[in-house]
Design an enzyme around this catalytic site. Structure first.
Site, PDB file in Angstrom:
ATOM      1  CE  LYS A  32      -1.413   1.378   3.790  1.00 16.84           C
ATOM      2  NZ  LYS A  32      -1.996   1.704   5.093  1.00 16.84           N
ATOM      3  CB  THR A  33       3.687   2.325   2.108  1.00 16.12           C
ATOM      4  OG1 THR A  33       3.004   1.832   3.254  1.00 16.12           O
ATOM      5  CG2 THR A  33       4.322   3.639   2.444  1.00 16.12           C
ATOM      6  CG  ASP A 224      -2.316   5.582   4.187  1.00 18.51           C
ATOM      7  OD1 ASP A 224      -2.969   4.584   3.809  1.00 18.51           O
ATOM      8  OD2 ASP A 224      -1.175   5.495   4.674  1.00 18.51           O
ATOM      9  CD  GLU A 225      -3.680   2.969   7.791  1.00 21.84           C
ATOM     10  OE1 GLU A 225      -4.676   2.193   7.752  1.00 21.84           O
ATOM     11  OE2 GLU A 225      -2.518   2.568   7.990  1.00 21.84           O
ATOM     12  CD  GLN A 255      -4.590  -3.670   7.900  1.00 24.13           C
ATOM     13  OE1 GLN A 255      -3.703  -3.210   8.588  1.00 24.13           O
ATOM     14  NE2 GLN A 255      -4.439  -3.936   6.609  1.00 24.13           N
ATOM     15  NE  ARG A 616       0.389  -4.891  11.196  1.00 25.40           N
ATOM     16  CZ  ARG A 616       0.113  -4.406  10.000  1.00 25.40           C
ATOM     17  NH1 ARG A 616       0.901  -3.535   9.454  1.00 25.40           N
ATOM     18  NH2 ARG A 616      -0.957  -4.797   9.326  1.00 25.40           N
TER      19      ARG A 616
END
Length: 777
Positions: A32-33, A224-225, A255, A616
């Site tokens: 994503k980043t 984002d998010e 998430q 993670r």
DNA sequence: TGAACAGGCGTTTTT
DNA sequence: CGCCTGTTCA
């Protein structure tokens, strides 16, 4: 376009479709980043001015890192001029330049949670309302919820339903408190966290020309998010994007973990309704984790009813199973984790920075700090009480806040008598009551102390002290006009007597307080330097204070590149990744939290939290739970978390399988390790006498389930080969701790025998034989 | 006025 | 247990 190489099809689409609304559903670890950075780089490469790009991230650190990566593609100067940051920091900046429209000073103070609570407590007291019934924290969270849903005081008072709901909840004065609170903040020239969003909405609604200005400026918006945005944030984005509709939101509904602070998962679920032309791209391939980890995480999240259907998969190696350790206590759990990290550090040459310990609550930190310290494993705790929340730091900051904004009564009351200068509570109250009665600010009274003094009812001694204090503040203010913020802050620290006061305390805590003040000054120096290098930087004091209020612990890592284990809550771990993750405290009522186990929605959020935690991990994950835990000064028995049973057992491997059988006490006698402790194991008691003995007395039930000691044990090294008998009383050598004597052995499963060894120099250590590599002498 | 102490209370996650 | 509040005493 070199940067487009290596993108998969979905990623490529997400990067290159630059016009029109776009929703990127990015599964955990799906790059994503990378997509976000490359997308911005792509915009710039295609002629979009960085000036027209607004990127909203979840933390300031994320923004900084992203800028760096973009800079590598398009050049640093372009990257630096993008507006990128958290909602709060970006809109605080905009509000500063437009504040006058809303009746706020441009250098308004930003209140953190503690400031807000203090104001609220005062309001509740002023209104003569029972603070037991109206717990400030509870009131605060209600007010916060209203603000995040754009329910202003007026809207609230016009909404009988809300008022009735509060009345039913025994909070019929909530409207009054809310009103007073907002008034108070306004008078103080201060905004709380929620105000930064609420007032931005107000600004954009009430002043169409301002809206038009920023619409035109921010032609390309990225969020984002997105799954963790609240209604207030949603409206801001919607308003800004409505002209060009070049809006790209990135997120993962699985998430969403911030509903407690108003995040509304429907923002992402309903994106298509807001923008019917929107294109949706799904990133489903996970590049981060092993198949085992991804599959296990999927298994758990699939238990949630409310979600987009997704097929997150990994083509990485299958990987090891997730190892589960059942601990006897929180201390045992922490001991295991530290031993395990030490062992993997040695056997697999893992760096300490490869490891993360993730937990649900901050209070779990301590046990791990202890166990890591015992093994000399370097670590860093994220979150918790941040540096800027320490008392001594806040005190100095309060002085500085006052210089910038005299109306900030919170700051004023913090410093007016600190260090003590004889202006006591009674005098302060007279001052405040008088100011209120004249409907002026306390600073106005102090400005004209001679004029008002006859009416204040204060004696001459106090009046002189007040005058001196205020003259000092005024002198600082004058200084601020010619000197830079750092110089002034230095002067404040000295002349206010703060430093001297702190230096008088020569205890270790006192010394560290002085260091913290020093550190604050240093960070200020750094901030000023940094700002002076940026084109549109602002090295002013008020900008520094604002950035502090909005900085998170994560932002301040300074990316200290030293090799350390990371300890943090799962919430803070969002967006990060680690080769090896220990997810600890997997117990009912802890995770899922007992505060969030009553409704399905709450439980689903806890489950998403679990999902975030597990994903993670890149290579290895460990789950641990304890069957008893030291909590609130007591031992509490605990059951394994339901989430453990939601992971299919095919993905799990229990490290201590023999444990179950040992829970049955075959002899029928109550036994515990202390009864049978060898007489010469005196150092064992020395280790932590209070805790151990207390436990022994208080919970015979738990203790009776404990391991039986064994007289001898076989050393097995991790590869399972060569072995060596060892028994209590033996002299042994350890790689790091040197020579010591075995005082106690514990456990029957050869894979999991623990030894207590008293070393000549290092004192007593708890070692897992399998890992410890002891040599008998 | 302020330091020192006792007692009560609540305990999730954070910009 | 640890934080915060209120009380007491110098």
């Amino acid at each position: 376009m070199k940067y487009l190489q290596g993108l998969n099809e979905a990623q490529y689409q997400a990067v290159t479709m630059i016009e029109g609304p776009l929703m990127v559903l990015a599964g955990a670890g799906s790059g994503k980043t990378r997509v976000l950075t490359m997308r911005i780089a792509h915009l710039i490469t295609n002629g979009v001015s960085p000036f027209h790009i607004l990127a909203l991230t979840f933390t300031n650190k994320a923004a900084r890192e992203m800028k760096e990566r973009i800079g590598k593609v398009v050049g640093e100067s372009d990257a630096k001029s993008i507006w990128m940051g958290t909602f709060h920091s970006v809109f605080a900046r905009i509000l500063r330049s437009e504040a006058h429209l809303l009746g706020f000073p441009s250098n308004f103070t930003i209140y953190d949670t503690q400031d807000s609570l203090n104001v609220l407590k005062k309001v509740i007291k002023e209104l003569n309302i029972d603070a037991d019934l109206y717990k400030p924290k509870k009131v605060m969270s209600r007010i916060s919820a209203y603000k995040n849903n754009l329910i202003t005081v007026r809207a609230y008072l016009n909404n009988p339903e809300l008022m009735e709901a509060d009345e039913r909840a025994n909070m019929k004065y909530l409207g009054q408190i809310y009103g007073k609170y907002v008034e108070s903040c306004f008078r103080n020239g201060a905004m709380d966290f929620d105000d930064l969003l609420l007032r931005t909405n107000e600004l954009l609604t009430r002043f169409p020309e301002v809206l038009a200005k920023y619409q035109d400026r921010f032609r390309y918006i990225l969020v984002d998010e997105y799954q963790d945005t609240n209604h207030s944030q949603y409206l801001i984005v919607k308003a800004l994007a409505s002209k060009f509709e070049n809006i790209c939101v990135v997120g993962d509904d699985a998430q969403s973990i911030y509903s407690f602070r108003g995040a509304n998962i429907y923002n992402i679920l309903n994106f298509k309704k807001d923008y019917p032309d929107a294109v949706t791209v799904s990133l489903e391939q996970n590049y981060r984790s092993t198949q085992n980890i991804v599959d296990a995480a999927n298994a758990v999240i699939s238990k949630n009813v409310q979600q987009f259907k997704k097929n997150v998969f990994s083509e990485n190696e299958t990987g090891e199973k997730i190892k589960v350790y059942r601990a006897l206590s929180d201390a045992d759990e922490a001991g295991f984790v530290a031993a395990n990290i030490w062992e993997l550090h040695n056997s697999q040459q893992r760096k300490f920075s490869d490891f993360a310990i993730l937990y649900r609550t901050n209070s779990q930190t301590r046990a791990f700090e202890d166990s890591l310290r015992k093994k000399n494993i370097p670590y860093r705790v994220y979150g918790g009480l941040s540096f800027y929340q320490r008392k001594e730091v806040k005190d100095l900051l309060a002085y500085l806040r006052l210089l910038v904004n005299e109306n900030d009564n919170e700051a004023l009351s913090r410093v007016i008598n600190y260090p003590a200068r004889g202006i006591g509570e009674t005098s302060q109250n007279k001052l405040i009551v008088f100011a209120d009665s004249q409907n002026i600010s306390v600073s106005k009274v102090l400005d004209n102390l001679g004029f008002y003094s006859p009416q204040l009812g204060l004696n001459n001694g106090i009046l002189t002290k007040l005058a001196d204090f205020w003259a000092m503040i005024k002198a600082f203010e004058v200084m601020l006009k010619t000197e830079d913020a750092y110089t002034v802050a230095m002067e404040v620290a000295k002349r206010s007597g703060l430093i001297k006061f702190l230096k008088d305390d020569q205890t270790p805590e006192g010394i560290s307080r002085v260091e913290n003040v020093q550190e604050l000054l240093n960070s200020m120096r750094g901030f000023i330097d940094e700002q002076q290098q940026v084109e549109d930087g602002d090295p002013g004091l008020s900008n520094f204070l604002g950035s502090i209020a909005l900085s998170t612990d994560q932002d301040n890592t300074k990316d200290d590149d030293r090799d350390k284990v990371s300890l943090m809550t799962i919430h803070l771990s969002k967006g990060l990744e680690f080769p090896v993750v220990h997810l600890v405290g997997l117990e009912e009522n802890l995770f899922p939290s007992f505060m969030s186990s009553s409704t399905r929605e709450e439980l689903e959020e806890e489950r998403r939290l679990f999902y975030v935690a597990l994903t993670r991990a890149e290579k290895q994950a460990f789950f641990t739970y304890a069957i008893s835990r030291f909590q609130w000064g007591k031992i509490t028995d605990a059951e394994p978390s339901r989430f453990l049973s939601e992971v299919n057992s095919e993905f799990l491997e229990f490290i201590n399988p023999a444990m179950e059988s040992r829970f049955v006490n075959h002899s029928g006698l109550k036994s515990n390790i202390f009864d049978e402790m060898p007489a010469d194991a005196r150092s064992f008691k020395k280790l932590d006498p209070k805790k151990k003995i207390e436990r022994n007395e208080e919970t015979p039930k738990t203790m009776s389930r404990n391991l039986k000691p064994v007289a001898t044990a076989r050393i097995i090294n991790p590869s399972g080969q060569s072995s060596q008998d060892i028994e209590v009383g033996d002299q042994v050598r350890h790689d790091r701790f040197g020579i010591g004597e075995v005082t106690f052995l514990d456990g029957t499963d050869p894979q999991n025998i623990k030894a207590k060894v008293v070393f000549q120099h290092e004192g007593e250590k708890n070692l897992i034989l399998k890992f410890a590599k002891l040599t008998k002498i």
